[in-house]
Design a protein around this motif. Structure first.
Motif: not given
Length: 375
Positions: A234-258
C-alpha cells in the motif's frame, strides 16, 4: 565479484546490453523476452526472425556492433560488484521481488545495495512533498516508525521532505527501509541526503533500475515511482500539492491494485489539496498507523489467499507453492522458471503437468506457462 549464483558474467553482460540498447524500451524488451526467454537468445536470433517481432529499424540496432559505451558500462558494473554489499538482480533471478513481477512493466535489472531480503518483506510506501511542512515531516516519521516497529519495511524515494522523514522513521523500527532512487545506485541524490543514504545502505536497502553513473534526469523520477508502489502492499501520501510526483506514485499504486492512504490536512494548506483529491477519489483517510494496519491486514490476507478459488493452500505441495509464487500471471519461459525455483527441468516438468491437469496453470506455445486465476 558478487554476481547472482543464477547467471554468469556473459548473461549479466547480455542483460545490460539489452537494457542499454538505444530505442529498446521496457515494453519492447518484455516483448522480445516473452518470445525468446533470455537476452542472449535475442542477440543470437536470426535477423529475419527478430524483424518479425520488432521493426526492421530496431532489428538493425540489435544487430549493430556493441557500442563501446555499453562495454564500458558492463565493465563498470563488474567492478561495482566487487563490493560485497552490491548486487544485481535481473528478471531471471529467483531473488527478484515477486510483487514487482506482478506490475505491467517490471524493470529488467535492479541494482541493489544493502539488505536484499528487504525487497521481499511486507512493506508500505510513504511519499509526499519535498517542500513539506514541519508537521508533515513529523507525521511521516511517526507513521514510518510506528509501522516499521510492526515489521513492515518502509519504501520511499530518498527525496527531501516527506521521503527523508519516512526513511528516518523506518530506520528506527525493526522493519527498516528501502530507498528507490532515480539515479544510478552509485550516485547519491540529493547530495544533502548523503549521510542518510549511507545509513540506508548499511541498515536498509537502496535500489535503482538505472545503469550505474546515471545522473538525476527529470524523466527518471516518474519512472521510479511505479517501482516504489510496485514493491509495496500500500502507499501512504502524507502531504502533496494538487499536482505533484506523489500523485503520480498514487496513480501507479491504483493501477497496480495497491491500497492508497492519505492523511487529511487544513483546507487552507496547498499541501493538503493532493491528499484531499485522493480521498475524494477513494483513498482511505487515515489518522493513525492503526488505520493502515487494519487495512493492510486485509490486503495481506488477500495476497496470502489470492486465487483461493483455485485450490486451498494446503492442497499444493511445497514445490507447487514455490512454482506458483515464482510464476505470476504473465507468460514465463520454463527455463527462467527453473532458475527462479532452483529446480531441475525434469522435476519442474512433472509439477507443471500436475498443475496444468488441476486447472491452475496453462501451457502456451514455445515452452511458456502462465498461472490461471480460477474463480
Amino acid at each position: 565479484m558478487k554476481i547472482s549464483e543464477k547467471y554468469d558474467e556473459e548473461e549479466l553482460a547480455a542483460w545490460i546490453r539489452l537494457q542499454m540498447t538505444p530505442g529498446v524500451g521496457i515494453q519492447t524488451a518484455h516483448k522480445m523476452l516473452s518470445a525468446y526467454g533470455l537476452p542472449q537468445n535475442i542477440f543470437m536470433t536470426p535477423y529475419e526472425e527478430i524483424a518479425r517481432i520488432v521493426s526492421p529499424k530496431m532489428a538493425d540496432v540489435l544487430y549493430a556492433p556493441v557500442d563501446p559505451a555499453i562495454t564500458e558500462q558492463i565493465d563498470r558494473t563488474k567492478e561495482w560488484l566487487d563490493d560485497s554489499s552490491n548486487m544485481v538482480l535481473t528478471l531471471s533471478d529467483n531473488r527478484y521481488p515477486r510483487q514487482l513481477l506482478e506490475i505491467a512493466d517490471p524493470p529488467l535489472i535492479l541494482y541493489v545495495k544493502g539488505r536484499v531480503e528487504l525487497l521481499t518483506s511486507p512493506s508500505i510506501a510513504i511519499v509526499g512533498s519535498r517542500n513539506a511542512t514541519t508537521q508533515g515531516r513529523l507525521d511521516a516519521e511517526e507513521f514510518a516508525h510506528s509501522l516499521s516497529d510492526t515489521g513492515l519495511t518502509i519504501v520511499s524515494g530518498l527525496a527531501l521532505g516527506i521521503d527523508t522523514a519516512a526513511h528516518e522513521g523506518g530506520l528506527k523500527g525493526r522493519g527498516s527501509t528501502v530507498a528507490v532512487i532515480g539515479t544510478g545506485a552509485d550516485i547519491v541524490y540529493p547530495a544533502r541526503n548523503r549521510e542518510l543514504a549511507h545509513r540506508i545502505a548499511n541498515e536498509g536497502c537502496i535500489i535503482s533500475e538505472f545503469p550505474l553513473g546515471s545522473g538525476p534526469v527529470a524523466s527518471n523520477f516518474p519512472r521510479r515511482n511505479r517501482v516504489i508502489s510496485g514493491l509495496s502492499g500500500g502507499i501512504l501520501v502524507v502531504e502533496a500539492a494538487a499536482r505533484s510526483g506523489s500523485l503520480i506514485t498514487a496513480k501507479a499504486a491504483i493501477d497496480q491494485g495497491r491500497d492508497v492512504f492519505a492523511i487529511p490536512g487544513s483546507i487552507h494548506s496547498p499541501l493538503s489539496r493532493g491528499c484531499h483529491e485522493l480521498i475524494r477519489q477513494g483513498a482511505k483517510l487515515v489518522e493513525s498507523s492503526q488505520d493502515i494496519l487494519e487495512e493492510l491486514k486485509h490486503f495481506q490476507d488477500i495476497v496470502v489467499n489470492q486465487s483461493s478459488g483455485e485450490r486451498a493452500e494446503d492442497e499444493f505441495s511445497d514445490e507447487q507453492k514455490l512454482i506458483l509464487a515464482q510464476m505470476g500471471y504473465d507468460p514465463v519461459d520454463a527455463d527462467i522458471l527453473s532458475e527462479r525455483c532452483d529446480m531441475d527441468a525434469a522435476s519442474l516438468s512433472v509439477e507443471l503437468l500436475n498443475l496444468e491437469l488441476s486447472g491452475n496453470v496453462e501451457s502456451l506455445p514455445g515452452g511458456f506457462y502462465r498461472r490461471l486465476a480460477v474463480s
